[in-house]
Structures are given as C-alpha cells and as structure tokens.
Design an enzyme around this catalytic site. Structure first.
Site, PDB file in Angstrom:
ATOM      1  N   GLY A  76       0.832  -1.214   0.000  1.00  0.00           N
ATOM      2  CA  GLY A  76       0.000   0.000   0.000  1.00  0.00           C
ATOM      3  C   GLY A  76       0.857   1.251   0.000  1.00  0.00           C
ATOM      4  O   GLY A  76       0.584   2.223  -0.717  1.00  0.00           O
ATOM      5  N   LYS A  77       1.921   1.250   0.804  1.00  0.00           N
ATOM      6  CA  LYS A  77       2.820   2.405   0.858  1.00  0.00           C
ATOM      7  C   LYS A  77       3.532   2.596  -0.478  1.00  0.00           C
ATOM      8  O   LYS A  77       3.690   3.710  -0.965  1.00  0.00           O
ATOM      9  CB  LYS A  77       3.862   2.198   1.976  1.00  0.00           C
ATOM     10  CG  LYS A  77       3.296   2.405   3.363  1.00  0.00           C
ATOM     11  CD  LYS A  77       4.262   1.986   4.464  1.00  0.00           C
ATOM     12  CE  LYS A  77       5.586   2.702   4.434  1.00  0.00           C
ATOM     13  NZ  LYS A  77       6.397   2.383   5.650  1.00  0.00           N
TER      14      LYS A  77
ATOM     15  N   ASP B 102       8.782   5.832   7.241  1.00  0.00           N
ATOM     16  CA  ASP B 102       8.179   5.227   8.418  1.00  0.00           C
ATOM     17  C   ASP B 102       6.975   6.046   8.825  1.00  0.00           C
ATOM     18  O   ASP B 102       7.052   7.261   8.938  1.00  0.00           O
ATOM     19  CB  ASP B 102       9.204   5.187   9.555  1.00  0.00           C
ATOM     20  CG  ASP B 102       9.301   3.773  10.048  1.00  0.00           C
ATOM     21  OD1 ASP B 102       9.851   2.942   9.316  1.00  0.00           O
ATOM     22  OD2 ASP B 102       8.745   3.498  11.138  1.00  0.00           O
TER      23      ASP B 102
END
Ligand code: ITT
Length: 222
Positions: free
Chosen positions: A13-14, A73
């Site tokens: 997804g990222k 992150d």
C-alpha cells in the site's frame, strides 16, 4: 540525476501511494524488499530515528551503485492514548488491529459531532528518508483527524478504515473538528473514500513533497 527511486518497504500500500505521487513528477519508484534480517527496524521513540537507521542500513544494499534509495516510516498517533500506537503501529496493526484500537477508545463517545472528534482526535505521521547518492534527505508529513466509532470501508490499507481526516482549507491546511472545509470526506474514513481522495490529505504525500522540495527535479520538470 537518476530518475528512479528504490523504495525499501514490505508494504504494498505504501509503495503504491509513493509510485502514484512520484509518477506525476517523472520519477519511477521501484520496490526494494530486503529480508528483515538484512535491514532491522530499531526500537525507538520517534519515527525519524527509525527512518534514519533504516536508510543507513539500506545504503549498504544498493541495487545499483548510484541508486537513490528511500525508506518511509509512518504511524497512527491517538491523542487519548498518549500517541499509541505511534512507532509501534506495525505491531499493533498485526496484533490488536483496527478492532483493538476501537475497543481501546470505546468509552470515548458523545452525541455531539464536534466533541466526539475532539475526544477521539488522532494523526497519521510519516517521515521519509532518501539517500540521493550524496546525502540523506528527510521529509515529514502529518495528517490530522479522528478515529471513527466503527470500521468503515475496505479501501486502502492498515488503519485507513478507522481514520477520518480533518477537512482542509483552500491552502490544504487542516481545520478544527466540525469546520467544513473546501476539501472534505464529509465524515467518512479513508477506507470509504479510497486512495485518490486520501492523497489530498495524506501524511505520506506531505512527507514526499517535503523530500522532493529538497531534490533537483529530473530533466523536463524544471
Ligand atoms: P515498512 O516495511 O515500509 O516499514 P510497515 O507496514 O511496517 O512497512 P510502517 O512502519 O511505516 O510500515 O507503518 C506501520 C503501520 O502503520 C503499517 O503497517 C500500517 O498498518 C499503518 N500505516 C502506516 N501508514 C498508513 C496509512 O497511510 N494508512 C493506514 N495505515 C497506515
């Protein structure tokens, strides 16, 4: 400058969101998925420390000599839980999940739509780190909002189905709960509105924009 960025992530997804964002700028993003034993995520209190540690490790495993490599992150920070799950978001998601976060907040309810958003306020935060071949650049982004009272929608990934972003004003700044903005999901979660609408609010987009503002653009994008 090479127009390919290798994104070290295990999260599809990222990767998709980063590809969508960089594509508009003529930069290709390729996934780099190294085993956990090669790049270890440290225990730390803040996202930037984690991102800096991961990029320092990733630089020892460049897919090409002059490659640009990025890590990012992110986490969900719930104000009523003193920022939990924050840097522990990945673990929290795979253990207690969205239902667990909703249970932790189940006592925070109110009939007033503004008060309940204040009680359940939260933010997504992201720190992106990019090795541009010479130095490490850091970009940061925040998306303010609130935790829904139930899971809504199936789009996106992770905590998207429980996160309602705050409306934005015409310059893209978040408004206080209850204020209708020019950009609004009308109280719906990212899980309902999907990735294209999420992009307008996204902590990830903001972190990547912050990074890109520090990079020379590839040919044709000046
Ligand atoms: P990496 O390999 O890139 O570290 P990860 O899944 O561990 O992948 P993060 O540490 O950045 O990613 O994010 C921690 C968790 O937070 C992630 O697993 C999701 O559950 C959640 N999260 C992060 N960004 C999110 C987003 O934009 N929408 C919903 N949930 C998100």
């Amino acid at each position: 400058m090479s127009a390919t960025v290798w994104f070290l992530t295990s999260n599809a997804g990222k990767l998709e969101e980063a590809q969508h964002h960089f594509q508009q700028l003529g930069i290709e993003v390729k996934g780099l998925d190294l085993p956990d034993t090669v790049v270890v995520e440290p225990q730390a209190d803040d996202l930037e420390t984690v991102a800096r540690s991961k990029i320092a490790q990733a630089m020892n495993h460049l897919p090409q000599k002059d490659a640009m490599v990025m890590v990012e992150d992110a986490g969900l920070f719930v104000d009523a839980l003193d920022g939990f799950p924050g840097v522990y978001s990945s673990h929290a998601f795979s253990t207690i999940g969205n239902h667990g976060i909703l249970r932790l907040l189940s006592h925070l309810i109110d009939d007033d739509p503004v008060r309940i958003k204040n009680l359940r306020s939260a933010s997504f935060q992201a720190v992106a780190a990019l090795w541009d071949g010479e130095k490490v650049l850091i970009g940061k982004g925040v998306c303010k909002g609130a935790i829904a009272t139930e899971i809504q929608g199936e789009a996106g990934f992770g905590f998207d189905p429980i996160f309602i972003p705050s409306d934005l004003d015409e310059s893209g700044e978040p408004l206080s709960p209850g204020t209708l903005g020019t950009v609004s999901t009308h109280g719906q979660t990212f899980g309902v509105v999907g990735p294209y609408t999420k992009h307008q609010f996204s902590h990830r987009r903001r972190a990547l924009e912050d990074l890109l503002s520090q990079l020379p653009l590839p040919d044709g994008n000046e």
